[in-house]
Design an enzyme around this catalytic site. Structure first.
Site, PDB file in Angstrom:
ATOM      1  N   ASP A   1       0.807  -1.225   0.000  1.00 24.45           N
ATOM      2  CA  ASP A   1       0.000   0.000   0.000  1.00 24.45           C
ATOM      3  C   ASP A   1       0.837   1.272   0.000  1.00 24.45           C
ATOM      4  O   ASP A   1       0.423   2.304   0.534  1.00 24.45           O
ATOM      5  CB  ASP A   1      -0.967   0.011   1.201  1.00 24.45           C
ATOM      6  CG  ASP A   1      -1.883  -1.190   1.196  1.00 24.45           C
ATOM      7  OD1 ASP A   1      -2.226  -1.666   0.101  1.00 24.45           O
ATOM      8  OD2 ASP A   1      -2.258  -1.657   2.290  1.00 24.45           O
TER       9      ASP A   1
ATOM     10  N   LYS B   1       1.829   2.158  -5.147  1.00 23.44           N
ATOM     11  CA  LYS B   1       2.391   1.622  -6.401  1.00 23.44           C
ATOM     12  C   LYS B   1       1.498   1.930  -7.605  1.00 23.44           C
ATOM     13  O   LYS B   1       1.975   2.330  -8.660  1.00 23.44           O
ATOM     14  CB  LYS B   1       2.579   0.089  -6.276  1.00 23.44           C
ATOM     15  CG  LYS B   1       3.558  -0.296  -5.182  1.00 23.44           C
ATOM     16  CD  LYS B   1       3.623  -1.800  -4.971  1.00 23.44           C
ATOM     17  CE  LYS B   1       2.385  -2.401  -4.336  1.00 23.44           C
ATOM     18  NZ  LYS B   1       2.146  -2.031  -2.929  1.00 23.44           N
TER      19      LYS B   1
ATOM     20  N   GLY C   1      -4.534  -4.208  -3.922  1.00 24.47           N
ATOM     21  CA  GLY C   1      -5.521  -3.168  -4.209  1.00 24.47           C
ATOM     22  C   GLY C   1      -4.727  -1.926  -4.547  1.00 24.47           C
ATOM     23  O   GLY C   1      -4.118  -1.325  -3.667  1.00 24.47           O
ATOM     24  N   HIS C   2      -4.665  -1.603  -5.821  1.00 19.97           N
ATOM     25  CA  HIS C   2      -3.832  -0.483  -6.277  1.00 19.97           C
ATOM     26  C   HIS C   2      -4.729   0.666  -6.724  1.00 19.97           C
ATOM     27  O   HIS C   2      -5.516   0.529  -7.660  1.00 19.97           O
ATOM     28  CB  HIS C   2      -2.921  -0.934  -7.435  1.00 19.97           C
ATOM     29  CG  HIS C   2      -1.906  -1.959  -7.007  1.00 19.97           C
ATOM     30  ND1 HIS C   2      -0.991  -2.512  -7.857  1.00 19.97           N
ATOM     31  CD2 HIS C   2      -1.660  -2.503  -5.795  1.00 19.97           C
ATOM     32  CE1 HIS C   2      -0.228  -3.371  -7.190  1.00 19.97           C
ATOM     33  NE2 HIS C   2      -0.621  -3.386  -5.928  1.00 19.97           N
TER      34      HIS C   2
ATOM     35  N   GLN D   1       2.004  -6.072  -3.217  1.00 22.05           N
ATOM     36  CA  GLN D   1       2.430  -6.204  -1.821  1.00 22.05           C
ATOM     37  C   GLN D   1       3.714  -5.380  -1.601  1.00 22.05           C
ATOM     38  O   GLN D   1       3.873  -4.359  -2.255  1.00 22.05           O
ATOM     39  CB  GLN D   1       2.638  -7.673  -1.426  1.00 22.05           C
ATOM     40  CG  GLN D   1       1.348  -8.472  -1.324  1.00 22.05           C
ATOM     41  CD  GLN D   1       0.752  -8.877  -2.668  1.00 22.05           C
ATOM     42  OE1 GLN D   1       1.403  -9.536  -3.447  1.00 22.05           O
ATOM     43  NE2 GLN D   1      -0.471  -8.499  -2.939  1.00 22.05           N
TER      44      GLN D   1
HETATM   45  P1  GDP Z   1      -0.723   0.381  -3.576  1.00 18.37           P
HETATM   46  O1  GDP Z   1      -1.337  -0.897  -3.135  1.00 18.37           O
HETATM   47  O2  GDP Z   1       0.756   0.418  -3.326  1.00 18.37           O
HETATM   48  O3  GDP Z   1      -1.047   0.745  -4.991  1.00 18.37           O
HETATM   49  O4  GDP Z   1      -1.356   1.519  -2.643  1.00 18.37           O
HETATM   50  P2  GDP Z   1      -2.913   1.639  -2.214  1.00 18.37           P
HETATM   51  O5  GDP Z   1      -3.676   2.119  -3.376  1.00 18.37           O
HETATM   52  O6  GDP Z   1      -3.373   0.422  -1.531  1.00 18.37           O
HETATM   53  O7  GDP Z   1      -2.801   2.729  -1.081  1.00 18.37           O
HETATM   54  C1  GDP Z   1      -2.292   3.991  -1.318  1.00 18.37           C
HETATM   55  C2  GDP Z   1      -3.366   5.028  -0.934  1.00 18.37           C
HETATM   56  O8  GDP Z   1      -2.782   6.294  -0.826  1.00 18.37           O
HETATM   57  C3  GDP Z   1      -4.440   5.174  -1.994  1.00 18.37           C
HETATM   58  O9  GDP Z   1      -5.639   5.507  -1.362  1.00 18.37           O
HETATM   59  C4  GDP Z   1      -3.933   6.342  -2.849  1.00 18.37           C
HETATM   60  O10 GDP Z   1      -4.978   7.025  -3.502  1.00 18.37           O
HETATM   61  C5  GDP Z   1      -3.297   7.196  -1.812  1.00 18.37           C
HETATM   62  N1  GDP Z   1      -2.132   7.982  -2.244  1.00 18.37           N
HETATM   63  C6  GDP Z   1      -1.175   7.662  -3.147  1.00 18.37           C
HETATM   64  N2  GDP Z   1      -0.212   8.611  -3.160  1.00 18.37           N
HETATM   65  C7  GDP Z   1      -0.568   9.538  -2.264  1.00 18.37           C
HETATM   66  C8  GDP Z   1       0.032  10.743  -1.791  1.00 18.37           C
HETATM   67  O11 GDP Z   1       1.108  11.150  -2.197  1.00 18.37           O
HETATM   68  N3  GDP Z   1      -0.643  11.428  -0.810  1.00 18.37           N
HETATM   69  C9  GDP Z   1      -1.828  11.011  -0.309  1.00 18.37           C
HETATM   70  N4  GDP Z   1      -2.389  11.729   0.645  1.00 18.37           N
HETATM   71  N5  GDP Z   1      -2.422   9.875  -0.721  1.00 18.37           N
HETATM   72  C10 GDP Z   1      -1.787   9.155  -1.671  1.00 18.37           C
HETATM   73  P1  IMO Z   2      -0.865  -4.157  -2.278  1.00 20.56           P
HETATM   74  O1  IMO Z   2      -0.394  -4.688  -3.598  1.00 20.56           O
HETATM   75  C1  IMO Z   2      -0.959  -4.608   2.064  1.00 20.56           C
HETATM   76  C2  IMO Z   2      -1.028  -8.701   3.614  1.00 20.56           C
HETATM   77  C3  IMO Z   2      -2.283  -9.163   4.327  1.00 20.56           C
HETATM   78  C4  IMO Z   2      -1.686 -10.145   5.303  1.00 20.56           C
HETATM   79  C5  IMO Z   2      -0.578 -10.806   4.497  1.00 20.56           C
HETATM   80  C6  IMO Z   2      -0.969 -12.121   3.850  1.00 20.56           C
HETATM   81  O2  IMO Z   2      -2.158  -3.441  -2.372  1.00 20.56           O
HETATM   82  O3  IMO Z   2       0.212  -3.361  -1.624  1.00 20.56           O
HETATM   83  P2  IMO Z   2      -2.493 -12.763   1.763  1.00 20.56           P
HETATM   84  O4  IMO Z   2      -3.917 -12.470   1.468  1.00 20.56           O
HETATM   85  O5  IMO Z   2      -1.536 -12.219   0.724  1.00 20.56           O
HETATM   86  O6  IMO Z   2      -2.210 -14.207   2.057  1.00 20.56           O
HETATM   87  O7  IMO Z   2      -2.185 -11.979   3.147  1.00 20.56           O
HETATM   88  O8  IMO Z   2      -0.222  -9.867   3.492  1.00 20.56           O
HETATM   89  N1  IMO Z   2      -1.231  -8.172   2.251  1.00 20.56           N
HETATM   90  C7  IMO Z   2      -1.169  -6.876   1.931  1.00 20.56           C
HETATM   91  N2  IMO Z   2      -0.992  -5.788   2.712  1.00 20.56           N
HETATM   92  N3  IMO Z   2      -1.053  -4.472   0.729  1.00 20.56           N
HETATM   93  C8  IMO Z   2      -1.204  -5.552  -0.070  1.00 20.56           C
HETATM   94  O9  IMO Z   2      -1.182  -5.476  -1.422  1.00 20.56           O
HETATM   95  C9  IMO Z   2      -1.312  -6.827   0.534  1.00 20.56           C
HETATM   96  N4  IMO Z   2      -1.487  -8.081   0.065  1.00 20.56           N
HETATM   97  C10 IMO Z   2      -1.420  -8.892   1.117  1.00 20.56           C
HETATM   98  O10 IMO Z   2      -2.918  -8.086   4.978  1.00 20.56           O
HETATM   99  O11 IMO Z   2      -1.089  -9.459   6.390  1.00 20.56           O
HETATM  100 MG    MG Z   3      -2.869  -1.598  -1.866  1.00 17.78          MG
END
Ligand code: GDP
Ligand code: IMO
Ligand code: MG
Length: 425
Positions: free
Chosen positions: A13, A16, A40-41, A224
């Site tokens: 998270d 990416k 979840g991107h 991840q």
């Molecule tokens: P990913 O899994 O690495 O793609 O990241 P996620 O989407 O799960 O989580 C990142 C969260 O931060 C999302 O809700 C994005 O919309 C938000 N986000 C990304 N970059 C920034 C930033 O620079 N500032 C803020 N405030 N939010 C951001």
């Molecule tokens: P993105 O790509 C954050 C965590 C789960 C759990 C562990 C194992 O959005 O960054 P799993 O379902 O993979 O067997 O769970 O890994 N986990 C993540 N945490 N971002 C993710 O993906 C994750 N994918 C798995 O919360 O601790």
């Molecule tokens: Mg994510």
């Protein structure tokens, strides 16, 4: 040509999806190489927000080819939901998406097994996303998996054998599924398989290598994060794939000498969702403030993300494992109002200080912090690094020195436009 890799350096998270979208115009193709719908991107642009799970984040730009590589595990039902939503928003997904014949398929019973395994672990549960990731990779490694290419040959037989094995295991775990419910799940799953068959299913290792041979550029999108890597993460509280840059080689079929830039992405602080150790976790008001300001709730499960200060011991480890050539710092805007900011530069274990990431971070670890002054400036509308306040520049300089790697992109908000690419001296 080489492939560049973008991956998370923390517990996922990091942002990416946003940065892959921003970088996509520089590339001809974008490819996922591991993980599955546990990811979840999130992407935001033109007032719209999208959350991608199995489909790469390079689909919103200029017709780049997007590839789901062999290292990915794919749930046909979730794929269908995601793809239909995107098609509704006008994305011509069938034209731009290619899926490897070698992806392993997540079946309904994999998800049931995921839940049953977690229940059996009791208090020691991992806190998985419940998407069947562990059981599907387990079947892959134990040579019992079903691959997408199998749908063209004796598929029903292979599926039935896998299903019977899973049901026996579920029974042993005291979690025998209701026959009627399972039949319903299977029906939806087979319908989704038919839907999936309407996509371009390819030998993606040839596709990627042919693109490179033609002088085309490819960006690999990690899912991840490094601290969730099956080998090097906080085992057993990890996911079931290699999330590090080496995973791009095995998850796409590209040789190590074809890897070019490695973009390592991290938040200006740190978060974790699910169970497991987190040395710099904050249990106080500051942690809560970070969660509120950063909207730190899971994109897949909606769970609260645990929040803490940036951990440079873990980041140095992640940079080493991945061969990171450029760093990308995300969400610095969340700290815009802070008087001071802490960074963990070392761990104290048994009274001894270490800068090396230890075998287990489940032991008593006391983070050794450096406190830096906050910049106390709303940076979210800034257009260039020339506008950065001095305290923020100092923070960047401090991190670059500690991490011995340049920070080339800074993200100051969730929108595509809130991205500052720094000039390289
Ligand atoms: P990913 O899994 O690495 O793609 O990241 P996620 O989407 O799960 O989580 C990142 C969260 O931060 C999302 O809700 C994005 O919309 C938000 N986000 C990304 N970059 C920034 C930033 O620079 N500032 C803020 N405030 N939010 C951001
Ligand atoms: P993105 O790509 C954050 C965590 C789960 C759990 C562990 C194992 O959005 O960054 P799993 O379902 O993979 O067997 O769970 O890994 N986990 C993540 N945490 N971002 C993710 O993906 C994750 N994918 C798995 O919360 O601790
Ligand atoms: Mg994510």
């Amino acid at each position: 040509m080489k492939v560049d890799v973008l991956l998370g350096l923390q517990w996922g998270d990091e942002g990416k999806g946003k940065v892959v979208d921003v970088l996509t115009p520089r590339y001809d193709a974008v490819a996922r190489f591991q993980g599955g719908p546990n990811a979840g991107h999130t992407l935001e642009f033109e007032g719209k927000k999208y959350v991608l799970r199995s489909i790469p984040s390079g689909i919103f730009q200029h017709g780049q080819i997007n590839i789901i590589g062999n290292g990915v595990v794919l749930d046909p039902v979730l794929f269908r939901q995601e793809a239909e939503e995107l098609e509704k928003s006008g994305i011509a997904l069938r034209d731009i998406l290619r899926i490897s014949k070698k992806v392993n398929l997540i079946a309904p019973t994999h998800r049931l097994l995921d839940a049953a395994n977690e229940a059996a672990k009791g208090a020691g549960k991992i806190g998985t996303t419940g998407k069947g990731i562990g059981p599907t990779y387990t079947d892959k490694i134990s040579r019992n998996g079903l691959r997408l290419g199998d749908v063209f040959c004796n598929f029903d037989e292979k599926f039935a054998a896998q299903r019977a094995r899973h049901i026996a295991r579920l029974k042993a775990l005291g979690a025998e599924p209701d026959a009627e419910k399972l039949a319903e799940l299977d029906k939806a799953w087979f319908e989704a398989i038919d839907y999936l068959k309407t996509y371009q299913i390819v030998d993606s290792e040839f596709l990627v290598n042919d693109l490179l041979a033609q002088g085309k550029s490819v960006l690999c999108e990690g899912a991840q994060g490094t601290l969730l890597d099956i080998d090097f993460g906080s085992y057993p509280f990890v996911t079931s794939s290699n999330t590090i840059s080496a995973g791009a080689c095995s998850g796409l079929g590209v040789a190590p000498n074809k890897i070019g830039e490695v973009f390592g992405i991290f938040k200006a602080y740190c978060t974790r969702v699910g169970s497991g150790p987190f040395p710099t976790e904050l249990f106080d008001e500051t942690g809560k403030t970070i969660r509120d300001l950063g909207h730190e709730y899971g994109a897949v499960t909606g769970r609260e993300r645990r929040c803490g200060w940036i951990d440079l011991v873990a980041l140095r480890y992640a940079i080493m494992l991945n061969g990171v050539t450029q760093l990308i710092m995300m969400k610095s805007d969340v700290l815009d109002g802070f008087d001071e900011i802490k960074a963990c530069v070392a761990y104290e274990i048994d009274g001894k200080e270490t800068r090396q990431f230890p075998f287990s971070i489940e032991e008593e670890i006391k983070p050794v912090y450096v406190t830096l002054p906050g910049w106390k400036t709303d940076m979210t509308a800034m257009q260039s690094e020339d506008e950065f306040p001095k305290a923020f520049r100092d923070y960047i300089e401090f991190l670059e020195k500690e991490l011995q790697t340049p920070i080339t992109i800074v993200s100051i908000g969730p929108d595509r436009k809130q991205t500052i690419v720094r000039s390289r001296k």
